[in-house]
Design an enzyme around this catalytic site. Structure first.
Site, short mmCIF file in Angstrom:
data_model
loop_
_atom_site.label_atom_id
_atom_site.label_comp_id
_atom_site.label_asym_id
_atom_site.label_seq_id
_atom_site.Cartn_x
_atom_site.Cartn_y
_atom_site.Cartn_z
N GLY A 7 41.88 20.12 41.12
CA GLY A 7 41.78 21.53 40.74
C GLY A 7 42.79 21.86 39.66
O GLY A 7 43.26 23.00 39.54
N SER A 9 42.78 22.40 36.53
CA SER A 9 42.55 23.43 35.50
C SER A 9 42.34 24.82 36.09
O SER A 9 42.07 25.76 35.34
CB SER A 9 41.32 23.04 34.66
OG SER A 9 40.18 22.97 35.52
N GLY A 10 42.49 24.97 37.40
CA GLY A 10 42.24 26.26 38.05
C GLY A 10 43.48 27.15 38.05
O GLY A 10 44.55 26.77 37.58
N GLY A 69 45.15 22.76 50.24
CA GLY A 69 45.17 24.22 50.32
C GLY A 69 43.82 24.85 50.13
O GLY A 69 43.68 26.08 50.27
N SER A 93 46.77 23.75 55.11
CA SER A 93 46.93 25.16 55.48
C SER A 93 46.06 26.02 54.59
O SER A 93 45.96 25.77 53.39
CB SER A 93 48.39 25.60 55.36
OG SER A 93 48.47 26.97 55.73
N HIS A 125 41.59 40.51 47.93
CA HIS A 125 41.86 39.47 46.93
C HIS A 125 41.25 39.84 45.59
O HIS A 125 40.37 40.70 45.51
CB HIS A 125 41.26 38.12 47.38
CG HIS A 125 42.09 37.40 48.41
ND1 HIS A 125 41.97 37.64 49.75
CD2 HIS A 125 43.07 36.46 48.27
CE1 HIS A 125 42.83 36.86 50.41
NE2 HIS A 125 43.51 36.14 49.54
N LYS A 129 37.65 35.52 43.55
CA LYS A 129 37.69 34.69 44.76
C LYS A 129 36.27 34.45 45.27
O LYS A 129 35.48 35.38 45.38
CB LYS A 129 38.55 35.34 45.84
CG LYS A 129 38.72 34.46 47.08
CD LYS A 129 39.82 34.95 47.99
CE LYS A 129 39.92 34.12 49.27
NZ LYS A 129 40.28 32.73 49.04
P1 NAD Z 1 39.80 28.33 40.55
O1 NAD Z 1 38.34 28.62 40.56
O2 NAD Z 1 40.67 29.01 39.54
O3 NAD Z 1 40.01 26.73 40.35
C1 NAD Z 1 39.22 25.78 41.01
C2 NAD Z 1 39.55 24.39 40.46
O4 NAD Z 1 38.81 23.42 41.21
C3 NAD Z 1 39.14 24.20 38.98
O5 NAD Z 1 40.10 23.37 38.33
C4 NAD Z 1 37.79 23.44 39.09
O6 NAD Z 1 37.52 22.64 37.95
C5 NAD Z 1 38.07 22.58 40.33
N1 NAD Z 1 36.82 22.17 40.99
C6 NAD Z 1 35.83 22.96 41.45
N2 NAD Z 1 34.85 22.22 41.99
C7 NAD Z 1 35.24 20.92 41.88
C8 NAD Z 1 34.66 19.67 42.26
N3 NAD Z 1 33.45 19.60 42.88
N4 NAD Z 1 35.36 18.51 41.98
C9 NAD Z 1 36.57 18.56 41.38
N5 NAD Z 1 37.17 19.73 41.00
C10 NAD Z 1 36.52 20.89 41.25
O7 NAD Z 1 40.30 28.61 42.04
P2 NAD Z 1 41.80 28.94 42.52
O8 NAD Z 1 42.00 30.42 42.53
O9 NAD Z 1 42.77 28.06 41.79
O10 NAD Z 1 41.71 28.50 44.07
C11 NAD Z 1 41.44 27.16 44.40
C12 NAD Z 1 41.39 27.02 45.92
O11 NAD Z 1 42.69 27.26 46.48
C13 NAD Z 1 40.44 28.01 46.61
O12 NAD Z 1 39.80 27.36 47.70
C14 NAD Z 1 41.39 29.09 47.12
O13 NAD Z 1 40.88 29.83 48.19
C15 NAD Z 1 42.55 28.21 47.51
N6 NAD Z 1 43.85 28.89 47.68
C16 NAD Z 1 44.61 28.47 48.72
C17 NAD Z 1 45.86 29.01 48.90
C18 NAD Z 1 46.72 28.50 50.03
O14 NAD Z 1 47.89 28.92 50.16
N7 NAD Z 1 46.19 27.58 50.86
C19 NAD Z 1 46.36 29.97 48.02
C20 NAD Z 1 45.56 30.36 46.95
C21 NAD Z 1 44.30 29.80 46.77
#
Ligand code: NAD
Length: 217
Positions: A7, A9-10, A69, A93, A125, A129
């Site tokens: 992830g 680039s997210g 995460g 978590s 959120h 999301k």
């Molecule tokens: P985002 O959409 O900005 O980023 C998602 C990332 O995952 C991107 O880099 C995308 O290219 C990659 N991705 C998506 N599908 C993929 C696949 N099949 N194979 C490989 N890579 C893939 O999302 P975000 O806001 O960064 O959130 C990411 C995750 O983290 C979500 O599930 C969110 O709920 C979770 N999150 C968890 C916590 C925590 O504390 N546990 C906190 C914030 C966000």
């Protein structure tokens, strides 16, 4: 520490790279594919449930620890993650903020004292999301031990607000956690990665990381 990031680039991927700036990113994966310059000691996954198969395969390939995460995992996927803990350290978590872990502990301890009060959970959120209710709302509901109504709002750029509201005929008690930025989750993931790098095989919660690996009784 050499780490890998699923992830990359997210939104969370960017925060993780800032929080892990003094460590070496040697493996990165996102929806467009992967790049590798070395063997990570820990893989950090904040991506999407669709990436989990590739994440678990990478953990097995590198024989490294995992900090997970990503939310909205299915029960079967969570079962696979727990099983992986039989061979490598895994920290999972739905929320890596210390304050949410504290709220979870408070609810577990004191929730049973309010059996005859109404209780509902509200979470807010950012509007990008994908999942609802949030993983954190599910985590808090589990800690409460009551299948209470949960309300999800998707608005603006809010990183994550959660309120647990108790009420009876005469009183209202509201417990609220507010993340002021995503940085708080990235710092929690860093703490989990530092823990996982030296831990033995096992499936660990963030609560166990914060209490130095002690399993809750
Ligand atoms: P985002 O959409 O900005 O980023 C998602 C990332 O995952 C991107 O880099 C995308 O290219 C990659 N991705 C998506 N599908 C993929 C696949 N099949 N194979 C490989 N890579 C893939 O999302 P975000 O806001 O960064 O959130 C990411 C995750 O983290 C979500 O599930 C969110 O709920 C979770 N999150 C968890 C916590 C925590 O504390 N546990 C906190 C914030 C966000």
């Amino acid at each position: 520490m050499k780490y890998g990031l699923i992830g990359a680039s997210g939104r969370m991927g960017g925060e993780i790279q800032k929080a892990f700036a003094s460590h070496e990113l040697c493996f990165a994966m996102d929806i467009n594919g992967e790049t590798a310059t070395g063997v990570p000691e820990v893989l950090v996954d904040f991506s999407s449930p669709g990436a989990l198969g590739a994440t678990l395969a990478a953990v097995r390939r590198f024989s490294c620890a995992l900090v997970l995460g990503t939310t909205a995992l299915s029960p079967d996927q969570l079962g696979d993650v727990k099983a992986l803990g039989g061979s490598v350290p895994v920290v999972q978590s739905f929320n890596f903020a210390a304050g949410v872990t504290l709220l979870k502990m408070i609810l577990r301890e004191f929730g049973p004292l309010f059996p005859d009060w109404d209780v509902e959970i509200a979470e807010i959120h950012h509007n990008k999301k994908k999942d609802a209710p949030s993983g954190t709302a599910i985590l808090l509901r589990d800690a409460l031990g009551r299948n209470c109504p949960t309300h999800s709002f998707r608005m603006g750029g809010i990183p994550g607000d959660h309120s647990v509201i108790f009420a009876n005929e005469g009183e209202v008690l509201t417990l609220t956690h507010r993340a002021l930025s995503r940085n708080v989750f990235a710092l929690g993931a860093l703490r989990a990665a530092e823990f996982a790098r030296t831990a033995g095989p096992g499936f660990y919660t963030f609560e166990e990381v914060l209490s130095c690996g002690r399993k809750k009784s």
